[in-house]
Enzyme design. Structure first.
Site, short mmCIF file in Angstrom:
data_model
loop_
_atom_site.label_atom_id
_atom_site.label_comp_id
_atom_site.label_asym_id
_atom_site.label_seq_id
_atom_site.Cartn_x
_atom_site.Cartn_y
_atom_site.Cartn_z
N LYS A 285 0.83 -1.21 0.00
CA LYS A 285 0.00 0.00 0.00
C LYS A 285 0.86 1.26 0.00
CE LYS A 285 -4.11 -2.03 2.11
NZ LYS A 285 -3.61 -3.32 2.66
O1 S5P Z 1 -9.76 -2.79 2.12
C1 S5P Z 1 -8.93 -3.65 2.36
C2 S5P Z 1 -7.77 -3.79 1.59
C3 S5P Z 1 -6.91 -4.82 1.89
S1 S5P Z 1 -5.60 -5.09 0.84
N1 S5P Z 1 -9.17 -4.53 3.36
C4 S5P Z 1 -8.32 -5.55 3.66
O2 S5P Z 1 -8.61 -6.32 4.56
N2 S5P Z 1 -7.13 -5.68 2.95
C5 S5P Z 1 -6.12 -6.69 3.30
O3 S5P Z 1 -6.70 -7.97 3.08
C6 S5P Z 1 -5.69 -6.66 4.76
O4 S5P Z 1 -4.52 -5.88 4.91
C7 S5P Z 1 -5.41 -8.12 5.04
O5 S5P Z 1 -4.08 -8.44 4.68
C8 S5P Z 1 -6.34 -8.87 4.13
C9 S5P Z 1 -7.62 -9.36 4.79
O6 S5P Z 1 -7.33 -10.23 5.83
P1 S5P Z 1 -8.49 -11.05 6.62
O7 S5P Z 1 -7.71 -11.82 7.63
O8 S5P Z 1 -9.41 -10.06 7.25
O9 S5P Z 1 -9.15 -11.93 5.58
#
Ligand code: S5P
Length: 466
Positions: free
Chosen positions: A291
């Site tokens: 990011k």
């Molecule tokens: O809006 C966003 C963008 C990203 S890249 N929301 C997110 O959650 N992410 C990323 O996606 C976040 O940094 C994490 O690495 C992943 C989601 O992780 P989870 O464990 O919640 O599925």
């Protein structure tokens, strides 16, 4: 032609609201006619006619609130609001920068559907700006009604973005009526027709310039097709042992691995090689979710240098566009075998991204097809995802985080949408982290996400073919 419409056109001509000559439009195009409905407000009889014709057009459309775009349509929408007993809201023309930063005036129930009323459509672009503002304040829009459609194919342009256009009359119909009543000659009538036929709307230009996917995007699409998976694993674990152990179990299910390399506390120079071995063996691509968000010169050093030397091992990186387009030059100048995904919408509650920002990000991506493969985006349900997807030009992918097997969230503001719904709504790939790496059986869970997303994808393709 309906006689009420015909009478209305003649009235407009009487008060000189339709002019012929040479006029420069907002877009810089020279037009042989000009429609200026601003003064009708001083003719109550014409306001009444316009209002009744508009009401006739919006019969049966479902909406709980309406708005008129200032200035011309605002008084008309106030009259319509009174006649139909439907609440009115409106948008401040100048952005307010003091007090409560509220730009939509009026009481809006969250998620209410709003009808947008305007006097004229030329390209559709300004309607989209209004809709962006409304949507960013939680107001839904699906229909727009205008008095005069003087566009080449504004309806198609808006439909492509998920909105229906209704109009009382087109400019060509106006010219025909004026001709048949001897108000203009056949030459002028033909000139109006030809002008509209040949007019290049902004929307059209954009569609025509839809780029072909860059090589990195094509490689990713090929991986998806070959492995029959559109799953991105977000492996946010804190040491290399866990990282590679989980990766070895889940890699057969994924098309791409997403890393947050700065989370790994025992990162060392062997990491890139260990990762490369796996990506070759299991054929997945790598997205470092860095990011980037700084000025061009800083991101260039962050990307190419430092401890991680990300550009050496990651196929793609994520980029926030807050610093502007130059960030892409800083990152990719002189590099042509890497690409990026731009953050267009986020999954965290109450994040600051609004519709206008999302659209700007998409515009920047569209203008940089050689270094942008797509967007990271989020919608709380299939309808919202589909709206976002419609904004994304062909050749770019929509990757969606905030995905679970069921609806939910975490205690730190993350929102989860079910995997199948995300893909049916329009996500090309889903990003899953804890849903997989926090589960006991990594492989089984990755397999479940993979099938939920892939089945959703197949369903969507089938529906598109119907
Ligand atoms: O809006 C966003 C963008 C990203 S890249 N929301 C997110 O959650 N992410 C990323 O996606 C976040 O940094 C994490 O690495 C992943 C989601 O992780 P989870 O464990 O919640 O599925």
């Amino acid at each position: 032609m309906n006689t009420a419409v015909e009478k209305f056109i003649l009235k407009l001509s009487e008060i000189n609201a339709v002019k012929f000559g040479k006029f420069t439009l907002k877009s810089g195009i020279i037009s042989p006619f000009y429609i200026d409905l601003r003064d009708i407000v001083s003719y109550p009889e014409i306001v009444e006619m316009a209002v009744m014709l508009l009401i006739d057009k919006i019969k049966g459309l479902g909406f709980e609130v309406l708005t008129g775009i200032p200035y011309t349509a605002l008084p008309l929408s106030a009259v319509i609001s009174q006649k139909l007993n439907i609440p009115l809201i409106y948008i401040r023309k100048e952005e307010k920068s003091y007090g409560t930063a509220k730009n939509v005036i009026g009481r809006i129930a969250k998620n209410s559907k709003c009808l947008v009323i305007d006097d004229v459509i030329t390209t559709g672009e300004s309607k989209i700006e209004t809709i962006d503002q409304l949507e960013s304040e939680g107001v839904g829009v699906s229909d727009i009604v205008v008095i005069v459609d003087r566009s080449h194919d504004g309806a198609k342009y808006l439909a492509g973005k998920g909105y229906n256009l209704h109009s009382v009359v087109t400019a060509v119909e106006m010219a025909e009526v004026l001709f048949s009543h001897g108000k203009i000659g056949s030459e002028l009538k033909n000139e109006v027709e030809n002008f509209i036929k040949n007019m290049n709307t902004e929307g059209e230009d954009k569609a025509e310039s839809a780029p072909v996917a860059n090589k990195m995007t094509r490689d990713l699409l090929e991986t998806i097709e070959r492995k029959e998976t559109n799953l991105v694993l977000s492996l946010d674990v804190e040491n290399q042992k866990d990282f590679f152990e989980i990766l070895d179990r889940t890699a057969p299910h994924i098309a791409m691995l997403k890393t947050h390399v700065d989370i790994i506390s025992d990162y060392d120079a062997d990491f890139p090689e260990r990762l490369r071995e796996r990506s070759e063996k299991y054929r997945f691509m790598v997205l470092e979710d860095r990011k980037f968000a700084d000025i061009g010169n800083t991101v260039r050093m962050q990307y190419r240098g430092g401890i991680y030397k990300i550009s050496g091992w990651s196929d793609f990186v994520t980029v926030h566009m807050i610093a502007g387009e130059s960030i892409l030059n800083g990152l990719f100048d002189g590099i042509n075998d890497k690409s990026s995904f731009l953050l267009a919408a986020m999954s965290s509650k109450e994040n600051l991204i609004n519709q206008a920002y999302t659209r700007r990000v998409i515009d920047i991506g569209r203008a940089n097809p050689s270094s942008v493969s797509g967007f990271i985006g989020f919608g709380e349900n299939a309808e919202k995802i589909s709206k976002l997807k419609k904004k994304i030009p062909a050749g770019f992918l929509l990757l969606m985080p905030g995905v679970g097997l069921e609806k939910g969230g975490d205690t730190l503001g993350q929102t989860y949408v079910p995997a199948g719904e995300a893909v049916r709504g329009g996500a090309d790939m889903i990003i899953v982290g804890r849903g997989i790496y926090k589960s006991g059986d990594y492989s089984k869970n990755a397999g479940e996400y993979r099938s939920a997303a892939w089945n959703g994808y197949i369903d969507r393709i089938k529906n598109q073919c119907k």
